[in-house]
Design an enzyme around this catalytic site. Sequence first.
Site, PDB file in Angstrom:
ATOM      1  CB  SER A 136     -32.922   5.655  30.151  1.00 52.92           C
ATOM      2  OG  SER A 136     -32.094   6.772  29.878  1.00 52.92           O
ATOM      3  CE1 TYR A 149     -35.370   8.397  34.304  1.00 49.19           C
ATOM      4  CE2 TYR A 149     -33.213   8.225  33.267  1.00 49.19           C
ATOM      5  CZ  TYR A 149     -34.589   8.199  33.179  1.00 49.19           C
ATOM      6  OH  TYR A 149     -35.191   7.973  31.967  1.00 49.19           O
TER       7      TYR A 149
END
Length: 256
Positions: A136, A149
């Site tokens: 990501s 995350y």
Amino acid sequence: MNALPPTALITGVSSGIGEVFARKLAQRGYRVVLVARRRERLEKLALELPGSEIIVADLTLDSDMTRVEQFIADQSGLEFLVNNAGFGVPGSYYAASVEIQDRMHRLHILAVGRLTHAALKVMVACSKGNIVNVSSMAGFFQAPFSVSYNATKAWMNSFTTGLYVELKKLDSPVRVQALCPGFTITEFHDNLGVDRESIPRSLWLSAEEVVNASLRGLERGKLFVVPGWRYRLLLAIAGILPQSFKRFLAIKFTRP
């Protein structure tokens, strides 16, 4: 005698980026193996992809992880692995349960590491293969309300880079890639309760755009693939900013 088609195994395949990878690789002649937790979604997708196989597994559980590892070890024709399974947790790190933080680390780090280890044993021996770790843009930054995350995606970027240089050192043709999309129209942000209207429309990518960029990047041997010119520009600008200023921006402008 017709040769058996190569195998591609994709995790987190019941929707979004994983589903598009499955469809694209099936179109390219791969026998796709679909791995996810939701049996109904897997069975529905498998009906649309002749010759595919499903594995219902929760990769945060050791027993399920071991089953998938063993399956990979038995696949002499494995030529593609997509580590796509993942999820986010809304809110502050301390406010979410430690159990769900643990599950995230298991899925983004342990599962990626173990499945990649199993796949490389097959691929390096056969001198061919591709591994895409779906990371990501978050992996390049730190931010409030996304601590685990961002950290796990940063690990994924570092891990994939290490594999890249090691495989080059070994003169192996096996290719690895860290795919780092920004905002993508999938269930991921819906599950986090993200209001799409709060994000500029120009920043949203389709899952198909992301997967197409990944596959083009593999053909060119790119280690990092960041789909979308706006995100590549953002990353270039961030690269010249002092860390202290980036922390200030994260504290000032990140919303819960």
